[in-house]
Scaffold this motif. Structure first.
Motif, PDB file in Angstrom:
ATOM      1  N   THR A  17       2.257  -2.633   1.478  1.00 16.16           N
ATOM      2  CA  THR A  17       2.900  -1.362   1.811  1.00 16.16           C
ATOM      3  C   THR A  17       4.395  -1.382   1.500  1.00 16.16           C
ATOM      4  O   THR A  17       5.025  -0.317   1.453  1.00 16.16           O
ATOM      5  CB  THR A  17       2.697  -1.005   3.295  1.00 16.16           C
ATOM      6  N   ASP A  62       4.489   0.315  -1.808  1.00 15.51           N
ATOM      7  CA  ASP A  62       4.045   1.700  -1.645  1.00 15.51           C
ATOM      8  C   ASP A  62       5.150   2.571  -1.050  1.00 15.51           C
ATOM      9  O   ASP A  62       5.365   3.710  -1.488  1.00 15.51           O
ATOM     10  CB  ASP A  62       2.814   1.757  -0.730  1.00 15.51           C
ATOM     11  N   GLU A  63       5.847   2.041  -0.067  1.00 11.19           N
ATOM     12  CA  GLU A  63       6.859   2.826   0.637  1.00 11.19           C
ATOM     13  C   GLU A  63       8.197   2.840  -0.083  1.00 11.19           C
ATOM     14  O   GLU A  63       8.788   3.904  -0.305  1.00 11.19           O
ATOM     15  CB  GLU A  63       7.027   2.287   2.057  1.00 11.19           C
ATOM     16  N   SER A  98       1.716   5.228   3.409  1.00  8.37           N
ATOM     17  CA  SER A  98       1.052   3.956   3.123  1.00  8.37           C
ATOM     18  C   SER A  98       0.046   3.675   4.227  1.00  8.37           C
ATOM     19  O   SER A  98      -0.093   4.452   5.179  1.00  8.37           O
ATOM     20  CB  SER A  98       2.078   2.816   3.048  1.00  8.37           C
TER      21      SER A  98
END
Length: 537
Positions: A354, A357-358, A401
């Motif tokens: 994540t 993703d973030e 996420s």
């Protein structure tokens, strides 16, 4: 060779590397940081600290020290264009200062509503020693004049060879994870071979000349921070370093015409400064020079198995808006709690995915805005900003996420700041009374998960205790209301967090909302267990 094991090896001792160390230490993670240079930065660059980054330094207990160091630049504001510094019209300057002050005061009042912290101006060469001193007091080890030679990773960790540049002694370091904070020319990023996107150099190449001179005769206490010098021979910008006698002058050069950084000898730089100031016999000393370029470049991936790119090794953006180093520091903050949770076996390694993703999305939003600011300035005010709001870019971006649980159908907006407790966004700031003191709700985010509830929270409190015991992770619970743990001073927490008196908001260790229930739950124990398991496992 010596052999050593650490949880995290950090390569690079600039702002992002040092803050990575501090955030990891806050989570009780041991690390080794290596930096190839002998000391911290010696040239003024990366001077702007956003209020969001100051919130992070507040968590580290460094806000006051940084604020003291930045004090000489507290009132620096705005920009003005002149032929040379000598030609400045002081009356026009004063009028411009007054206008800029009115604009700044409006912005300050807006920030005061959403944050306990204020932006600051503190150059990297002044900020890094503060961070280093704090890091040396905590958990972990820092070695300057030490360089990464090579590394390889396997399913269980990373094996790296480092070398002491003084003695030539090599050492093998075994770590669980590696953070690449080795800057714009990252050898780690090149070794991985991660492709990049972006338009490359979009704002030209410059030489940054750092010099010392008394310019008070021409400026007479001016508080402007940016003087655009229009003299075509030395077109560039003068920026104050200490609001007294230290300055940097940015002058452009063109590699396509054969210009090279090494062509800017001390003699040539002296002539540039004299022409920019407009005084042939100016008395001054050149302290250092540094080439740089306004670049737009982002790695397509911020993670390669056990290796993570942070800061300039992951992304470069134009300096317009002052987002560059701030974005890197926020990378480090996002990554640290996730590494800690995995290393402490409180979360599955999937949580680390994540990070990309973030942060990749947040970086893309920020880079686009910084680039659009640059193009807008070049086009003399023709806006290309696509309605993005400056405060929204600073703190209002939203994470999406597996580390966020959201069931809200509406699209998150970036044309205005929306901090209303929505999962994926930074938790709203609210002044409250707590144990006889006035604090911000953000001050309660101390590296653990935090659960805010209404006054009658006995079921939530019990649920948090049960889930904490089951998962081995701390959840701090605070009730908010006139009879709660936290008593609102002005605003209503229900309004700010968009909940009813029965609602609850779960906040991650990095201050972002992980999950929210507006109306409450019939079985808090079950739902909180499901939420935490979904987030971490």
């Amino acid at each position: 060779m010596k052999h050593k094991h650490v949880s995290v090896l950090i390569v690079g001792g600039g702002l992002t590397g040092l803050t990575s160390a501090l955030f990891l230490a806050r989570h009780n993670i041991d690390y080794l940081l290596v930096e190839k240079h002998a000391d911290t930065a010696i040239h003024p660059k990366a001077g702007g600290i956003t209020f969001r980054t100051m919130e992070l330094f507040r968590q580290l207990g460094l806000e006051e020290a940084i604020r003291t160091t930045s004090k000489p630049l507290d009132n620096i504001r705005g920009r003005i264009a002149v032929e040379t510094i000598k030609d400045i019209d002081l009356a026009e300057l004063k009028q411009g200062e007054s206008t800029q002050k009115e604009i700044d005061n409006k912005i300050v009042k807006m920030i005061e509503k959403i944050s306990p912290s204020k932006a600051a101006s503190c150059y990297q060469m002044n900020l890094e020693p503060i961070l280093l001193q704090a890091a040396e007091k905590g958990k972990g080890h820092i070695r300057f004049n030490t360089e990464l030679v090579t590394y390889q990773q396997d399913d269980l960790g990373v094996t790296a060879t480092i070398i002491d540049r003084n003695t030539g002694t090599e050492e093998i370091i075994r770590s669980d994870y590696l953070i690449a904070a080795d800057g714009a020319k990252s050898s780690i990023c090149k070794h991985i071979g991660i492709p990049t996107t972006g338009r490359g150099v979009i704002g030209g190449h410059y030489i940054n000349i750092y010099f010392q001179a008394d310019l008070s005769t021409f400026l007479q206490g001016s508080q402007f921070g940016f003087y655009q010098v229009l003299n075509p021979e030395v077109f560039g910008a003068l920026i104050t370093v200490n609001n007294r006698d230290q300055w940097i002058y940015h002058v452009a050069y063109d590699p396509s015409k054969g210009d090279r950084p090494e062509d800017f000898t001390e003699e040539r730089c002296r002539e540039i400064i004299k022409k920019a100031i407009g005084v042939p016999d100016l008395d001054f000393v050149i302290l250092s020079t540094l080439p740089w370029a306004a670049v737009e470049r982002t790695a397509t991936r911020f993670q390669d198995n056990r290796v993570f790119l942070v800061g300039d090794s992951a992304h470069l953006m134009p300096p317009t808006g002052g987002f560059g180093s701030n974005t890197g520091i926020q990378d480090a903050h996002n990554l640290a709690w996730k590494l800690a949770a995995v290393i402490h076996k409180q979360a599955h390694p999937r949580l680390l995915e994540t990070y990309h993703d973030e942060r990749h999305h947040a970086v893309q939003v920020t880079t686009k805005y910084a680039s659009d600011l640059l193009f807008s300035a070049v086009n003399k005010g023709i806006s290309t900003l696509n309605n993005m709001d400056h405060l929204a870019v600073t703190v209002g971006y939203k994470y999406s996420s597996k580390a966020v649980i959201e069931q809200e159908p509406t699209t998150h907006r970036m044309d205005r700041l929306e901090l209303n407790g929505r999962p994926g966004t930074r938790a709203p700031h609210l002044w409250v009374n707590y144990q006889g003191k006035c604090i911000s709700t953000l001050d309660l985010i101390d590296g653990n998960f935090v659960l805010f509830t209404g006054e009658n929270n006995s079921l939530w409190h019990t649920a948090a205790q049960n889930v904490s015991s089951h998962l081995g992770i701390t959840i701090n619970v605070y009730s908010i209301g006139s009879q709660g743990d936290l008593v609102e001073r002005e605003d209503s927490w229900e309004t700010l967090y968009d909940v009813t008196p029965h609602g609850a908001v779960l906040i991650r260790p990095d201050g972002f909302v992980a999950w929210r229930t507006k109306e409450g739950e019939s079985n808090p124990n079950l739902i909180l267990k499901q939420v935490m398991t979904s987030l971490l496992w």
